[in-house]
Design a protein around this motif. Structure first.
Motif, PDB file in Angstrom:
ATOM      1  N   ALA A  91      -0.790   7.708   0.781  1.00  7.38           N
ATOM      2  CA  ALA A  91      -1.901   7.427  -0.134  1.00  7.38           C
ATOM      3  C   ALA A  91      -1.450   7.371  -1.589  1.00  7.38           C
ATOM      4  N   GLY A  92      -0.165   7.593  -1.818  1.00  7.44           N
ATOM      5  CA  GLY A  92       0.327   7.566  -3.204  1.00  7.44           C
ATOM      6  C   GLY A  92       0.519   6.156  -3.707  1.00  7.44           C
ATOM      7  N   LYS A  93       0.978   6.055  -4.963  1.00  3.47           N
ATOM      8  CA  LYS A  93       1.182   4.747  -5.571  1.00  3.47           C
ATOM      9  C   LYS A  93       2.166   3.921  -4.750  1.00  3.47           C
ATOM     10  N   MET A  94       3.289   4.527  -4.417  1.00  2.00           N
ATOM     11  CA  MET A  94       4.318   3.775  -3.709  1.00  2.00           C
ATOM     12  C   MET A  94       4.001   3.693  -2.220  1.00  2.00           C
ATOM     13  N   GLY A  95       3.553   4.836  -1.654  1.00  3.58           N
ATOM     14  CA  GLY A  95       3.269   4.879  -0.222  1.00  3.58           C
ATOM     15  C   GLY A  95       2.239   3.839   0.193  1.00  3.58           C
ATOM     16  N   SER A  96       1.200   3.675  -0.614  1.00  2.00           N
ATOM     17  CA  SER A  96       0.133   2.742  -0.229  1.00  2.00           C
ATOM     18  C   SER A  96       0.664   1.308  -0.169  1.00  2.00           C
ATOM     19  N   ALA A 131      -0.503   6.552   8.770  1.00  2.00           N
ATOM     20  CA  ALA A 131      -0.593   6.695   7.318  1.00  2.00           C
ATOM     21  C   ALA A 131      -0.812   8.169   7.048  1.00  2.00           C
ATOM     22  N   MET A 132       0.308   8.882   6.811  1.00  2.00           N
ATOM     23  CA  MET A 132       0.215  10.337   6.671  1.00  2.00           C
ATOM     24  C   MET A 132       0.227  10.741   5.199  1.00  2.00           C
ATOM     25  N   ASP A 133      -0.746  11.567   4.848  1.00  2.00           N
ATOM     26  CA  ASP A 133      -0.772  12.095   3.481  1.00  2.00           C
ATOM     27  C   ASP A 133      -1.507  13.424   3.506  1.00  2.00           C
ATOM     28  N   VAL A 134      -1.113  14.368   2.652  1.00  2.00           N
ATOM     29  CA  VAL A 134      -1.811  15.663   2.640  1.00  2.00           C
ATOM     30  C   VAL A 134      -3.213  15.548   2.053  1.00  2.00           C
ATOM     31  N   SER A 135      -3.459  14.505   1.299  1.00  2.00           N
ATOM     32  CA  SER A 135      -4.768  14.372   0.668  1.00  2.00           C
ATOM     33  C   SER A 135      -5.699  13.483   1.486  1.00  2.00           C
ATOM     34  N   GLY A 136      -6.699  14.137   2.115  1.00  2.00           N
ATOM     35  CA  GLY A 136      -7.657  13.392   2.932  1.00  2.00           C
ATOM     36  C   GLY A 136      -8.500  12.462   2.086  1.00  2.00           C
ATOM     37  N   ALA A 146       7.467   8.585   0.886  1.00  2.00           N
ATOM     38  CA  ALA A 146       7.143   8.321  -0.520  1.00  2.00           C
ATOM     39  C   ALA A 146       6.309   9.461  -1.092  1.00  2.00           C
ATOM     40  N   ILE A 147       6.695  10.696  -0.766  1.00  2.00           N
ATOM     41  CA  ILE A 147       6.002  11.839  -1.371  1.00  2.00           C
ATOM     42  C   ILE A 147       6.642  12.111  -2.725  1.00  2.00           C
ATOM     43  N   LYS A 148       6.164  13.126  -3.411  1.00  2.00           N
ATOM     44  CA  LYS A 148       6.607  13.242  -4.807  1.00  2.00           C
ATOM     45  C   LYS A 148       8.097  13.568  -4.903  1.00  2.00           C
ATOM     46  N   LEU A 176      10.950  19.611  -1.218  1.00  2.00           N
ATOM     47  CA  LEU A 176       9.810  19.188  -0.399  1.00  2.00           C
ATOM     48  C   LEU A 176      10.231  18.059   0.547  1.00  2.00           C
ATOM     49  N   LYS A 177      10.991  17.122   0.023  1.00  2.00           N
ATOM     50  CA  LYS A 177      11.424  16.004   0.865  1.00  2.00           C
ATOM     51  C   LYS A 177      12.257  16.524   2.033  1.00  2.00           C
ATOM     52  N   VAL A 178      13.195  17.426   1.731  1.00  2.00           N
ATOM     53  CA  VAL A 178      14.063  17.976   2.781  1.00  2.00           C
ATOM     54  C   VAL A 178      13.230  18.704   3.832  1.00  2.00           C
ATOM     55  N   LYS A 179      12.240  19.441   3.361  1.00  2.00           N
ATOM     56  CA  LYS A 179      11.406  20.215   4.284  1.00  2.00           C
ATOM     57  C   LYS A 179      10.670  19.271   5.257  1.00  2.00           C
ATOM     58  N   VAL A 180      10.122  18.186   4.693  1.00  2.00           N
ATOM     59  CA  VAL A 180       9.376  17.234   5.520  1.00  2.00           C
ATOM     60  C   VAL A 180      10.319  16.525   6.504  1.00  2.00           C
ATOM     61  N   PHE A 181      11.481  16.091   6.010  1.00  2.00           N
ATOM     62  CA  PHE A 181      12.450  15.427   6.896  1.00  2.00           C
ATOM     63  C   PHE A 181      12.845  16.330   8.049  1.00  2.00           C
ATOM     64  N   ASN A 189      12.025   6.694  -0.502  1.00  2.00           N
ATOM     65  CA  ASN A 189      11.770   5.892  -1.696  1.00  2.00           C
ATOM     66  C   ASN A 189      12.197   6.632  -2.959  1.00  2.00           C
ATOM     67  N   THR A 190      12.969   7.689  -2.784  1.00  2.00           N
ATOM     68  CA  THR A 190      13.359   8.477  -3.970  1.00  2.00           C
ATOM     69  C   THR A 190      13.951   7.605  -5.064  1.00  2.00           C
ATOM     70  N   SER A 191      13.623   7.959  -6.302  1.00  2.00           N
ATOM     71  CA  SER A 191      14.103   7.184  -7.435  1.00  2.00           C
ATOM     72  C   SER A 191      15.419   7.730  -7.960  1.00  2.00           C
ATOM     73  N   VAL A 234      15.556   3.241   0.462  1.00  2.00           N
ATOM     74  CA  VAL A 234      14.934   1.910   0.375  1.00  2.00           C
ATOM     75  C   VAL A 234      13.983   2.015  -0.803  1.00  2.00           C
ATOM     76  N   HIS A 235      14.520   1.652  -1.954  1.00  2.00           N
ATOM     77  CA  HIS A 235      13.828   1.967  -3.206  1.00  2.00           C
ATOM     78  C   HIS A 235      13.001   0.787  -3.691  1.00  2.00           C
ATOM     79  N   PHE A 236      11.703   0.861  -3.386  1.00  2.00           N
ATOM     80  CA  PHE A 236      10.761  -0.166  -3.858  1.00  2.00           C
ATOM     81  C   PHE A 236      10.443   0.099  -5.322  1.00  2.00           C
TER      82      PHE A 236
HETATM   83  N1  NAD Z   1       5.724   5.440  -9.271  1.00  2.00           N
HETATM   84  C1  NAD Z   1       6.843   4.737  -9.448  1.00  2.00           C
HETATM   85  O1  NAD Z   1       6.932   3.943 -10.390  1.00  2.00           O
HETATM   86  C2  NAD Z   1       7.966   4.863  -8.473  1.00  2.00           C
HETATM   87  C3  NAD Z   1       8.859   3.797  -8.345  1.00  2.00           C
HETATM   88  C4  NAD Z   1       9.882   3.886  -7.411  1.00  2.00           C
HETATM   89  C5  NAD Z   1      10.020   5.035  -6.646  1.00  2.00           C
HETATM   90  N2  NAD Z   1       9.145   6.073  -6.795  1.00  2.00           N
HETATM   91  C6  NAD Z   1       9.333   7.256  -5.949  1.00  2.00           C
HETATM   92  O2  NAD Z   1       8.392   7.192  -4.897  1.00  2.00           O
HETATM   93  C7  NAD Z   1       8.001   8.509  -4.522  1.00  2.00           C
HETATM   94  C8  NAD Z   1       6.486   8.632  -4.621  1.00  2.00           C
HETATM   95  O3  NAD Z   1       6.084   8.378  -5.952  1.00  2.00           O
HETATM   96  P1  NAD Z   1       4.597   7.976  -6.319  1.00  2.00           P
HETATM   97  O4  NAD Z   1       4.648   7.513  -7.724  1.00  2.00           O
HETATM   98  O5  NAD Z   1       4.050   7.067  -5.286  1.00  2.00           O
HETATM   99  O6  NAD Z   1       3.864   9.361  -6.265  1.00  2.00           O
HETATM  100  P2  NAD Z   1       2.315   9.681  -6.009  1.00  2.00           P
HETATM  101  O7  NAD Z   1       2.076  11.020  -6.604  1.00  2.00           O
HETATM  102  O8  NAD Z   1       1.458   8.548  -6.423  1.00  2.00           O
HETATM  103  O9  NAD Z   1       2.209   9.788  -4.440  1.00  2.00           O
HETATM  104  C9  NAD Z   1       2.700  10.843  -3.689  1.00  2.00           C
HETATM  105  C10 NAD Z   1       1.795  11.040  -2.479  1.00  2.00           C
HETATM  106  O10 NAD Z   1       2.397  11.967  -1.602  1.00  2.00           O
HETATM  107  C11 NAD Z   1       1.387  12.840  -1.129  1.00  2.00           C
HETATM  108  N3  NAD Z   1       2.053  14.075  -0.732  1.00  2.00           N
HETATM  109  C12 NAD Z   1       2.462  15.092  -1.508  1.00  2.00           C
HETATM  110  N4  NAD Z   1       3.034  16.043  -0.752  1.00  2.00           N
HETATM  111  C13 NAD Z   1       3.008  15.621   0.516  1.00  2.00           C
HETATM  112  C14 NAD Z   1       3.445  16.170   1.755  1.00  2.00           C
HETATM  113  N5  NAD Z   1       4.059  17.329   1.824  1.00  2.00           N
HETATM  114  N6  NAD Z   1       3.242  15.448   2.867  1.00  2.00           N
HETATM  115  C15 NAD Z   1       2.603  14.249   2.793  1.00  2.00           C
HETATM  116  N7  NAD Z   1       2.162  13.699   1.669  1.00  2.00           N
HETATM  117  C16 NAD Z   1       2.366  14.371   0.535  1.00  2.00           C
HETATM  118  C17 NAD Z   1       0.427  12.981  -2.265  1.00  2.00           C
HETATM  119  O11 NAD Z   1      -0.860  13.376  -1.801  1.00  2.00           O
HETATM  120  C18 NAD Z   1       0.430  11.576  -2.837  1.00  2.00           C
HETATM  121  O12 NAD Z   1      -0.577  10.786  -2.217  1.00  2.00           O
HETATM  122  C19 NAD Z   1       8.767   9.426  -5.424  1.00  2.00           C
HETATM  123  O13 NAD Z   1       9.944   9.811  -4.761  1.00  2.00           O
HETATM  124  C20 NAD Z   1       9.103   8.576  -6.614  1.00  2.00           C
HETATM  125  O14 NAD Z   1      10.249   8.997  -7.293  1.00  2.00           O
HETATM  126  C21 NAD Z   1       8.113   5.975  -7.678  1.00  2.00           C
END
Ligand code: NAD
Lengths: 444, 414
Positions: A16-21, A49-54, A125-127, A132-137, A153-155, A175-177
């Motif tokens: 549900a995040g910016k990148m995930g969506s 489509a998994m996200d912690v935020s419903g 594509a979580i934060k 946190l990423k390692v824990k989820v993986f 999608n880590t930056s 795979v960095h979008f």
């Molecule tokens: N925004 C950018 O411009 C951009 C560009 C390229 C890469 N990235 C990378 O993409 C990743 C995501 O960035 P974003 O900007 O989309 O962030 P974001 O905050 O918009 O989205 C993160 C989403 O992850 C969810 N989330 C948090 N913890 C979680 C968990 N434990 N399990 C499942 N979901 C969880 C949040 O609810 C949120 O919806 C980051 O690694 C960031 O560095 C971001």
């Protein structure tokens, strides 16, 4: 590797995040397109489509529907072919609506991690938090029956660290979008020495099917995109700090922002770009990159101070710009944050003075918008930068220093073997940052 | 061939702007005038020129697909909306796909012939920008046989004429065909730039011919046409008055301001049958022959033509259908400049469907208005010279893929 089979069960974590969506949207459409091929009619596809935020997930479904509809309208010519065997679908509108349903029916929104255990490929594509990423993986990997592939999608976080710390045995790839994934054409692909070659092949095929421009990058914190951007931003910040010794802080920010936009003919000034990405995100990415750098301190106390004052920039959920170094009205900068007074100062109150200090733009100058689509850009920039060199103004000097620094950063990415060629560096800036010319050039 | 039994005139033509992409005032996301606005604007302007609604016996409204584009039918009932004076007077709406406009003219002419009216207000209208192009394509596809829709291209009619363009290019050479359609496009836009109501009036493209030569991209659109080879998606209306001698007297109109209708030729072809020869517009030929026969003139006496160039290739084929050039030689005729505004027989002098616009149900009336303006010297910047040895004007309005045809011959009244 059976590409289609790998895409039969996929998860996007942080969907549900910016990148995930965006990643979810593109992947779901790719899966639907596969499912429509005659040879795949018997296969079953699904994407979690998994996200912690419903709450964010409900917003996601609305976003998805609107986006798939737009995409379907644009590719109606191909869709008519794909649905040619469906006698009940006659008009374009029938076909478009069916496609929207077919994509959305693949998507299973969930706030639990369990459904991802069935996936062959997991996009993450979580934060930007390594732990946190390692824990989820780890959790997915340990519970999955499938030895899944992870595309992160880590930056900035080195992929081999994520691999090691989560125990993934090379089943992970960067795979960095770029933001927003549905629009931005660039994808950086980052493999480690350990990455499964089949995963790399998969990611390349996948990105090409999504019609992305793929640039490989070495697995070094920040990769090419942030490797250039963070240093480029730091240069701008330092130049502004220098100017602030003679001018007010707001004047300094205005001037550097103007130089980096109008003089450099870029789509936005450097402070606007920092706001766009998010001041906190920039600060964070620098902090992740910095420990990996040798003769260099990639850190800005100015960014720290802004964060302390609660000024973050970044975007609202609807994509509108939040205030940061600059304050925005209808997406345009109207004021600049005065770090001493902790209040915004209207640009109109300082513009004339600063513009005068900078001096005239070269006569041949054009806005970025007018140049970006020009077929004879190269000729234009030759003339333009020659003229810039001949000027003796403060603006021209700042601009030339900026261009030199940007080039130096680009060349260093190549000599440090983070980028595999000068062309790759230029492609990243041209495609991912919409620059009108690559930083490695012979204009000055 | 039957001749008109009673002298019939047209006067008081009016065109609204053809609104859509290309016009500066057009914004796809901003609200725009609706169907009723266009009917009213065009109707009122024509009424003003003929002394008001009380002079009118009957109204005819030509429209193709308001039911689809605007969820509106029963358009005849918009006649009294134009002017209270039309309340309780007869009105009828006619439909023949893209020939609806000329069908309206034909219906009015018949009322004059039948002596059931002396003054007819004829209006054509279409408002198409209410939906996006891919949905508009569904609505417009109704001009073809519904049973063929499933097999058809997403952009159904561009698909049909792309097939024609392909067949023509295969038979007579692709290079020549592309050049001729590019030239057609160039003429259309150059003419439109002279007419303030034209949709391409604001067009500033420098090398139009070069644009016209662009290779089509089948993935994005159809195999053998570019988007600019197609008529425009337009909102607009046109109106004109059709009168008998008595009607002229009643309205106090000077014949010098009128054109006389010498004949009309109508022809229909079976909508369920594919064209016998994709490289010919046979029904067009049938209608034009009838019109020329009935007017007792040969084509050499025609000074200007408004033809139905719904696609650039249809313009080339129309030239051949009239007989100005042999089968396969319409390309040369156009490339030699004959159809340009200073050529031997200027075509589509305000831009035609490609340049002026194609508010489908209005087009037939727009063609009549243009001919009326040209023959009576009212065309403003778009005025061409009408030579005494070639005093006649010709319109061809086509519905569907060469299915429903109306062709009319005009001359300045004396
Ligand atoms: N925004 C950018 O411009 C951009 C560009 C390229 C890469 N990235 C990378 O993409 C990743 C995501 O960035 P974003 O900007 O989309 O962030 P974001 O905050 O918009 O989205 C993160 C989403 O992850 C969810 N989330 C948090 N913890 C979680 C968990 N434990 N399990 C499942 N979901 C969880 C949040 O609810 C949120 O919806 C980051 O690694 C960031 O560095 C971001």
């Amino acid at each position: 590797m059976d590409y289609t089979e790998k895409l039969q069960n996929v998860s996007v974590v942080g969907a549900a995040g910016k990148m995930g969506s965006g990643i979810l949207l593109l992947t779901a459409m790719e899966m639907a397109d596969l499912s429509l091929k005659p040879e795949n009619k018997k296969r079953h596809f699904c994407i979690n489509a998994m996200d912690v935020s419903g709450e964010a997930l409900s917003g996601l479904m609305k976003y998805l529907k609107a986006q798939v509809l737009r995409a379907a309208e644009r590719k109606i010519v191909a869709l008519r072919d794909a649905y040619s065997d469906r006698k009940d679908l006659i008009e374009n509108s029938d076909i478009i609506n069916q496609y929207v349903d077919d994509v959305l029916f693949l998507v299973r929104p969930t706030t639990y991690l369990e459904p991802t255990y069935d996936s062959s490929v997991v996009f993450e594509a979580i934060k930007e938090d390594p732990e946190l990423k390692v824990k989820v993986f780890k959790q997915i990997n340990e519970n999955s029956k499938k030895k899944p592939w992870f595309c992160t999608n880590t930056s900035s976080i080195p992929i081999n660290e994520l691999d090691k710390n989560a125990g993934l045995d090379g089943r992970i790839l960067g795979v960095h979008f770029y933001n927003p994934p549905a629009v931005q054409r660039l994808v950086e692909i980052i493999k480690t020495d350990n990455t499964d070659p089949e995963l790399v092949e998969f990611a390349n095929t996948f990105s090409k099917n999504l019609r992305k421009v793929v640039v490989p990058s070495a697995d070094f914190a920040g990769f090419i995109g942030n490797g250039h951007f963070m240093r480029d931003a730091l240069h701008g910040i330092k130049e502004a700090e220098k100017l602030a010794e003679k001018y007010s802080f707001t004047e300094a920010v205005y001037m550097i922002n103007k130089v980096s936009q109008d003089y450099l003919i870029r789509p936005m000034g450097i402070f606007q770009l920092i706001d766009y990405v998010g001041i906190d995100v920039c600060q964070y990415i620098m902090s992740v990159m910095n420990p990996h750098l040798k003769d260099e301190d990639l850190h800005s106390s100015l960014l720290d101070k802004m964060i302390e004052l609660g000024v973050y920039g970044g975007q609202n959920f609807d994509g509108s710009q939040k205030d940061g170094f600059l304050k925005y009205e209808k997406g345009r900068p109207v004021a600049i944050f005065d770090i001493n007074k902790k209040a915004y100062q209207d640009i109109s109150t300082l513009k004339d003075k600063c513009d005068k200090e900078l001096g005239e733009l070269p006569a041949s100058a054009k806005p970025w918008k007018a140049v970006i689509g020009d077929k004879n850009k190269d000729e234009f920039f030759k003339t333009y930068f020659n003229e810039l060199k001949s000027l003796n103004s403060k603006g021209a000097q700042l601009a030339l220093d900026y261009v030199k620094r940007s080039r130096e950063i680009g060349l260093k990415l190549v000599s440090d073997k983070i980028a595999f060629s000068e062309k790759d560096v230029n492609t990243v800036l041209l495609t991912g940052f919409f620059h009108a010319y690559g930083p490695i050039n012979d204009y000055i | 061939m039957t001749k008109l039994r009673r002298k019939t005139y047209m006067v008081a033509g009016y065109n609204t702007v053809s609104l859509g992409t290309g016009r500066k005032e057009f914004h796809p996301k901003k609200p725009r005038p609706g169907l009723e606005h266009y009917i009213k604007e065009a109707g009122q302007e024509t009424l003003k020129m003929i002394g008001g609604a009380e002079n009118v016996d009957e109204t005819v409204i030509g429209n193709f697909m308001a039911a689809g584009f605007n969820k509106q039918a029963n358009l005849a009932a918009f006649a009294p909306y134009i002017d209270d004076g039309l309340r309780y007077k007869p009105a009828v709406r006619v439909e023949g796909a893209c020939s609806s406009g000329a069908m309206a003219l034909a219906t009015g002419i018949k009322s004059i012939q039948a002596e059931t009216a002396d003054v007819v207000l004829a209006i054509g209208v279409e408002v198409q920008n209410s939906v996006k192009a891919m949905y508009g394509a569904d609505i417009l596809a109704a001009a073809g046989w519904a049973q063929e829709r499933k097999e058809g291209h997403a952009y159904f009619f561009p698909g049909k004429f792309s097939d024609r363009a392909k067949a023509y290019a295969e038979k007579f050479g692709e290079e020549k065909a592309r050049k001729a359609t590019a030239k057609w496009y160039q003429n259309a836009i150059e003419n439109a730039r002279l007419c303030p109501t034209a949709q391409e009036y604001h067009n500033t493209t420098k090398d139009l011919f070069e644009v016209g030569m662009t290779k089509p991209n089948p993935k994005a659109f159809v195999d053998s046409l570019n988007v600019f080879d197609c008529s425009k998606v337009s909102d607009g209306a046109s109106a004109i008055a059709i009168l008998s001698e008595e009607g002229l007297k009643r309205c106090g109109i000077d014949k010098n301001d009128c054109v006389e209708i010498l004949s009309m030729g109508m022809a229909e072809e079976d909508i369920t049958k594919p064209p016998a020869d994709l490289t010919k517009l046979s029904t067009t030929t049938a209608a034009v022959e009838k019109a020329l026969d009935s007017a007792d003139i040969n084509k050499e006496r025609i000074g200007t033509v408004e033809c139905h160039d719904c696609f650039t290739i249809a313009g080339i084929m129309a030239v051949e259908a009239i007989g100005f050039a042999g089968h396969g030689s319409g390309t040369d005729f156009v490339l030699e400049g004959n159809t340009s505004r200073t050529g031997s027989v200027p075509f589509n002098t305000t831009g035609g469907l490609i340049g002026w616009g194609h508010p489908t149900g209005a087009t037939g009336v727009h063609q009549a208005v243009t001919i009326w303006e040209q023959l009576t010297g009212k065309a403003g910047d778009a005025q061409i010279q009408i030579k005494p040895e070639k005093p006649y004007g010709l319109t061809i309005n086509m519905g569907g893929d060469d299915k429903s045809l109306v062709s009319i011959v005009y001359k300045k009244a004396v």
